[in-house]
Design a protein around this motif. Structure first.
Motif, PDB file in Angstrom:
ATOM      1  N   GLY A   1       3.390  11.216 -16.064  1.00 49.30           N
ATOM      2  CA  GLY A   1       3.204  10.462 -14.607  1.00 49.30           C
ATOM      3  C   GLY A   1       1.950   9.532 -14.963  1.00 49.30           C
ATOM      4  O   GLY A   1       1.161   9.860 -15.946  1.00 49.30           O
ATOM      5  N   THR A   2       2.017   8.473 -14.270  1.00 47.87           N
ATOM      6  CA  THR A   2       1.000   7.498 -14.318  1.00 47.87           C
ATOM      7  C   THR A   2       0.576   6.945 -12.936  1.00 47.87           C
ATOM      8  O   THR A   2       1.603   6.684 -12.053  1.00 47.87           O
ATOM      9  N   PRO A   3      -0.520   6.878 -12.621  1.00 44.38           N
ATOM     10  CA  PRO A   3      -0.803   6.664 -11.080  1.00 44.38           C
ATOM     11  C   PRO A   3      -1.026   5.058 -10.868  1.00 44.38           C
ATOM     12  O   PRO A   3      -1.433   4.301 -11.627  1.00 44.38           O
ATOM     13  N   VAL A   4      -0.550   4.816  -9.760  1.00 43.92           N
ATOM     14  CA  VAL A   4      -0.308   3.487  -9.168  1.00 43.92           C
ATOM     15  C   VAL A   4      -1.113   3.465  -7.885  1.00 43.92           C
ATOM     16  O   VAL A   4      -0.762   4.363  -6.960  1.00 43.92           O
ATOM     17  N   THR A   5      -2.080   2.531  -7.813  1.00 46.78           N
ATOM     18  CA  THR A   5      -2.716   2.364  -6.362  1.00 46.78           C
ATOM     19  C   THR A   5      -2.699   0.876  -6.051  1.00 46.78           C
ATOM     20  O   THR A   5      -3.163   0.072  -6.487  1.00 46.78           O
ATOM     21  N   VAL A   6      -2.218   0.737  -4.618  1.00 48.49           N
ATOM     22  CA  VAL A   6      -2.179  -0.610  -4.294  1.00 48.49           C
ATOM     23  C   VAL A   6      -2.961  -0.428  -3.033  1.00 48.49           C
ATOM     24  O   VAL A   6      -2.794   0.095  -1.791  1.00 48.49           O
TER      25      VAL A   6
ATOM     26  N   PRO B   1       0.906  -1.232   0.083  1.00 49.09           N
ATOM     27  CA  PRO B   1       0.034  -0.013  -0.068  1.00 49.09           C
ATOM     28  C   PRO B   1       0.945   1.342   0.198  1.00 49.09           C
ATOM     29  O   PRO B   1       0.456   2.274  -0.596  1.00 49.09           O
ATOM     30  N   GLU B   2       2.219   1.118   0.527  1.00 49.33           N
ATOM     31  CA  GLU B   2       2.874   2.468   0.679  1.00 49.33           C
ATOM     32  C   GLU B   2       3.637   2.626  -0.356  1.00 49.33           C
ATOM     33  O   GLU B   2       4.260   3.927  -0.711  1.00 49.33           O
ATOM     34  N   ASP B   3       3.447   1.865  -1.672  1.00 49.65           N
ATOM     35  CA  ASP B   3       4.015   2.120  -3.060  1.00 49.65           C
ATOM     36  C   ASP B   3       2.722   3.169  -3.661  1.00 49.65           C
ATOM     37  O   ASP B   3       2.981   3.544  -4.738  1.00 49.65           O
ATOM     38  N   THR B   4       1.573   3.170  -3.377  1.00 52.96           N
ATOM     39  CA  THR B   4       0.813   4.046  -4.110  1.00 52.96           C
ATOM     40  C   THR B   4       1.041   5.550  -3.994  1.00 52.96           C
ATOM     41  O   THR B   4       1.596   6.098  -3.183  1.00 52.96           O
ATOM     42  N   ALA B   5       1.203   5.820  -5.366  1.00 49.60           N
ATOM     43  CA  ALA B   5       1.788   7.159  -5.650  1.00 49.60           C
ATOM     44  C   ALA B   5       1.433   7.502  -7.053  1.00 49.60           C
ATOM     45  O   ALA B   5       1.204   6.457  -7.990  1.00 49.60           O
ATOM     46  N   THR B   6       1.907   8.703  -7.731  1.00 51.20           N
ATOM     47  CA  THR B   6       2.172   8.692  -9.060  1.00 51.20           C
ATOM     48  C   THR B   6       3.556   8.623  -9.513  1.00 51.20           C
ATOM     49  O   THR B   6       4.488   9.062  -8.808  1.00 51.20           O
TER      50      THR B   6
END
Length: 123
Positions: free
Chosen positions: A116-121, A88-93
């Motif tokens: 940028g590309t968003p990533v949501t964990v 979850p802490e990898d969530t970022a753009t």
């Protein structure tokens, strides 16, 4: 002018994987060092990994060691960030960066940035 285009972001559950891609449709990136950084709103950008024009990894952050892999295919003018065991802490753009020669991880404004590309964990 370098115009980096990222793809591959999205949503994934913890423990999952994603692969991000970065290319410039108009310019050959063979002489450019490339890399990735990420940013969470309100935080400073975090450089993650860098790769030389020949494919040698020049930088990696401890936060992604053993989980993320950076590679490039100069025949496709593309760099890839393979992200495994996502948390979850990898969530970022996530932003692709490039600079003629070698990327700068201390003066990020010296690099070209993608959009940028968003990533949501998240579960």
């Amino acid at each position: 002018q370098v115009d980096l285009v990222e793809s591959g972001g999205g949503s994934v559950q913890p423990g999952g994987s994603l692969r991000l891609s970065c290319t410039d449709p108009e310019r050959t990136l063979h002489s450019y060092g490339m890399g990735w950084l990420r940013q969470v709103p309100g935080n400073q950008p975090e450089p993650l990994m860098g790769i030389s024009s020949s494919g040698a990894v020049t930088y990696y952050a401890d936060s992604v060691k053993g989980r993320f892999t950076l590679s490039r295919d100069n025949t496709k003018n593309t760099a890839y960030l393979q992200m495994n065991s996502l948390k979850p802490e990898d969530t970022a753009t996530y932003y692709c960066i490039a600079r003629f020669g070698t990327i700068s991880t201390t003066h990020l404004s010296l690099n070209y940035w993608g959009q940028g590309t968003p990533v949501t964990v998240s579960s």
